[in-house]
Design a protein around this motif. Structure first.
Motif, short mmCIF file in Angstrom:
data_model
loop_
_atom_site.label_atom_id
_atom_site.label_comp_id
_atom_site.label_asym_id
_atom_site.label_seq_id
_atom_site.Cartn_x
_atom_site.Cartn_y
_atom_site.Cartn_z
N LEU A 186 58.41 -55.55 -29.81
CA LEU A 186 57.70 -55.74 -31.07
C LEU A 186 56.31 -55.12 -31.03
O LEU A 186 55.94 -54.31 -31.88
CB LEU A 186 57.60 -57.24 -31.38
N MET A 187 55.52 -55.52 -30.05
CA MET A 187 54.16 -55.01 -29.91
C MET A 187 53.67 -55.29 -28.50
O MET A 187 54.26 -56.06 -27.74
CB MET A 187 53.23 -55.64 -30.94
N CYS A 188 52.57 -54.66 -28.13
CA CYS A 188 51.92 -54.90 -26.86
C CYS A 188 50.43 -54.64 -27.05
O CYS A 188 50.00 -54.26 -28.13
CB CYS A 188 52.51 -54.01 -25.76
N ASN A 189 49.65 -54.84 -25.99
CA ASN A 189 48.21 -54.67 -26.11
C ASN A 189 47.72 -53.72 -25.03
O ASN A 189 47.93 -53.97 -23.83
CB ASN A 189 47.52 -56.03 -25.99
N GLY A 190 47.06 -52.65 -25.45
CA GLY A 190 46.58 -51.65 -24.51
C GLY A 190 45.52 -52.16 -23.56
O GLY A 190 45.17 -51.47 -22.59
N ALA A 191 45.00 -53.36 -23.80
CA ALA A 191 44.02 -53.94 -22.88
C ALA A 191 44.68 -54.45 -21.61
O ALA A 191 44.00 -54.76 -20.63
CB ALA A 191 43.26 -55.08 -23.56
N ASN A 192 46.01 -54.53 -21.61
CA ASN A 192 46.76 -54.99 -20.43
C ASN A 192 48.12 -54.30 -20.42
O ASN A 192 49.12 -54.88 -20.82
CB ASN A 192 46.91 -56.51 -20.45
N LEU A 193 48.11 -53.09 -19.93
CA LEU A 193 49.32 -52.25 -19.98
C LEU A 193 49.43 -51.45 -18.69
O LEU A 193 48.43 -50.99 -18.14
CB LEU A 193 49.22 -51.30 -21.18
N ALA A 194 50.68 -51.29 -18.21
CA ALA A 194 50.93 -50.46 -17.03
C ALA A 194 52.17 -49.61 -17.29
O ALA A 194 53.15 -50.10 -17.87
CB ALA A 194 51.14 -51.33 -15.79
N PHE A 195 52.13 -48.36 -16.87
CA PHE A 195 53.29 -47.48 -17.06
C PHE A 195 53.25 -46.37 -16.03
O PHE A 195 52.23 -46.09 -15.41
CB PHE A 195 53.32 -46.90 -18.48
N ARG A 196 54.42 -45.75 -15.84
CA ARG A 196 54.53 -44.67 -14.87
C ARG A 196 54.02 -43.37 -15.50
O ARG A 196 54.42 -43.00 -16.61
CB ARG A 196 55.98 -44.54 -14.40
N LYS A 197 53.16 -42.70 -14.76
CA LYS A 197 52.52 -41.49 -15.29
C LYS A 197 53.56 -40.43 -15.67
O LYS A 197 53.46 -39.78 -16.72
CB LYS A 197 51.54 -40.93 -14.27
N ALA A 198 54.57 -40.25 -14.82
CA ALA A 198 55.59 -39.22 -15.09
C ALA A 198 56.33 -39.51 -16.39
O ALA A 198 56.65 -38.58 -17.15
CB ALA A 198 56.58 -39.16 -13.92
N VAL A 199 56.60 -40.78 -16.65
CA VAL A 199 57.32 -41.16 -17.88
C VAL A 199 56.43 -40.94 -19.10
O VAL A 199 56.92 -40.55 -20.16
CB VAL A 199 57.80 -42.62 -17.79
N ASN A 264 52.87 -47.59 -40.16
CA ASN A 264 53.49 -46.31 -39.83
C ASN A 264 54.99 -46.46 -39.66
O ASN A 264 55.49 -47.47 -39.17
CB ASN A 264 52.86 -45.76 -38.54
N LYS A 265 55.73 -45.44 -40.05
CA LYS A 265 57.20 -45.50 -40.00
C LYS A 265 57.73 -45.64 -38.58
O LYS A 265 58.87 -46.07 -38.37
CB LYS A 265 57.79 -44.25 -40.65
N ASN A 266 56.92 -45.26 -37.58
CA ASN A 266 57.36 -45.36 -36.19
C ASN A 266 56.97 -46.69 -35.54
O ASN A 266 57.13 -46.85 -34.34
CB ASN A 266 56.75 -44.20 -35.37
N ALA A 267 56.45 -47.63 -36.32
CA ALA A 267 55.96 -48.90 -35.76
C ALA A 267 57.08 -49.84 -35.36
O ALA A 267 56.85 -50.82 -34.65
CB ALA A 267 55.03 -49.58 -36.76
N GLY A 268 58.30 -49.59 -35.82
CA GLY A 268 59.43 -50.41 -35.39
C GLY A 268 59.50 -51.77 -36.08
O GLY A 268 59.18 -51.91 -37.26
N HIS A 269 59.90 -52.79 -35.31
CA HIS A 269 60.18 -54.11 -35.88
C HIS A 269 58.97 -54.78 -36.51
O HIS A 269 59.12 -55.63 -37.39
CB HIS A 269 60.77 -55.01 -34.80
N ILE A 270 57.77 -54.41 -36.08
CA ILE A 270 56.56 -55.03 -36.63
C ILE A 270 56.42 -54.73 -38.12
O ILE A 270 55.77 -55.47 -38.86
CB ILE A 270 55.31 -54.54 -35.86
#
Length: 364
Positions: A186-199, A264-270
């Motif tokens: 649904l949503m997340c918060n960029g103040a607490n996010l982790a992801f793989r750089k390659a992805v 935005n149309k790409n916002a998904g379920h929100i």
């Protein structure tokens, strides 16, 4: 009307209880300090001279050792590095965002300069615990996911406005975790996010949404989630803290900023959740007003209230328990009456074409 309203709020109660159950089913992750991968923490910052020392101190005291910290200065006046040169080292870097403006540009610059296999992002006005990085990495490594969403809480305050914001954020946290648990991010918060750089580079990073000032977190979540089940995970035990909005005016600007990405149309379920909140808020206001004017019996209004506030309270209670927070019943009841009016008012404000953030006027 009464029959229709009772049916609607019965369905509402069932939905909220379902969200609560999904939240309770979220997994917990055990930390490991073996075979650590290098993590780069990106901190985009604009005019955060008074806050930056706190977050840097927190990051320098992490129990995760293979860590680099990159502060990206988004055209601060004076430049941020001026007051923090004593912290610059092999572990701490200050870089300029470049000619482009905004958080996405700052994040892009920081990620492109990062050496870590895993990228983590937070805000300059946040505080984090000593095990923040290790908790987030544990969730990524245990599940082999590509992105991990953490949670955000507010620093302590005793004002009515602060308590209202705290309850609102607890609800958003519950919905975020629950929907990801059922496979509908649904949503997340960029103040607490982790992801793989390659992805991040594999899915095109923030490309395609540059025209929207907000939404670096939501649109990246959506892109990575399209890779399939298990690509994103929610870590409810990872939390960072930030300050409340000081007054209603800045709170309204924050909501306008957030809503600019939801439309935005790409916002998904929100995109459908916000109208649903508006619908139930409007329906509640109609029932409340009609009861005050003696158009409907008080027993009808009481039934609607119970169908709304009991599930809401149970959901917030489940979320708050994870963080050792107490729910003040008086504040909760007052917020339950206030929130429908607040939701309708902020919904109207979303039609504005600009807002002010970090002393910068942003067009939507």
């Amino acid at each position: 009307m009464p029959e229709f309203a009772l049916i609607c709020f019965t369905l509402y109660a069932m939905a909220i209880l379902g969200v609560r159950r999904a939240w309770q089913n979220l997994s917990e992750y055990k930390r490991s300090y073996e075979n650590q991968k290098t993590v780069s923490v990106i901190v985009p910052a604009r005019n955060e001279h008074s806050n930056l020392s706190n977050i840097l101190n927190d990051l320098l005291n992490q129990d995760y050792k293979k860590l680099e910290i990159i502060v990206v200065d988004d055209h601060s006046t004076p430049p941020l590095e001026t007051g923090f040169r004593h912290l610059v080292s092999e572990k701490v870097h200050f870089i300029d965002a470049g000619s482009e403006l905004g958080k996405k540009a700052a994040l892009n610059k920081g990620i492109s300069m990062a050496n870590g296999e895993i990228i983590m992002t937070t805000d300059a006005d946040c505080r984090v615990s000593a095990n923040w990085v290790s908790q987030m990495v544990a969730a990524l490594e245990a599940t082999h996911a590509d992105l991990c969403c953490g949670t955000v809480g507010y620093l302590k305050s005793k004002s009515i406005l602060a308590e209202f914001q705290r309850l609102d954020l607890l609800a958003l946290t519950g919905f975020s975790g629950a929907f990801l648990q059922i496979g509908r991010p649904l949503m997340c918060n960029g103040a607490n996010l982790a992801f793989r750089k390659a992805v991040f580079f594999e899915v095109g990073g923030y490309a395609g949404n540059e025209q929207i000032a907000s939404g670096d977190d939501l649109f990246l979540l959506r892109k990575i989630a399209r890779k399939g089940m298990g690509s994103v995970v929610f870590n409810k035990n990872s939390r960072v803290w930030t300050s409340f909005e000081a007054n209603w005016r800045t709170l309204m600007h924050q909501k306008i900023r957030w809503s600019s990405k939801w439309k935005n149309k790409n916002a998904g379920h929100i995109r459908w959740l916000a109208p649903m909140v508006g619908f139930f808020s409007f329906l509640w206001i109609v029932i409340f007003t009609g009861t005050l004017l003696n158009y409907w019996h008080f027993g009808f209004f009481l039934s609607v209230m119970l169908l709304k506030i009991v599930p809401d309270y149970l959901l917030l209670l489940s979320v708050s328990k994870v963080y050792g927070e107490r729910l003040n019943l008086i504040y909760f009841t007052a917020s339950s009456f206030l929130y429908p009016f607040y939701a309708i008012f902020t919904g109207i404000l979303t039609f504005k074409n600009s807002y002010t953030w970090k002393n910068r006027k942003v067009s939507i």
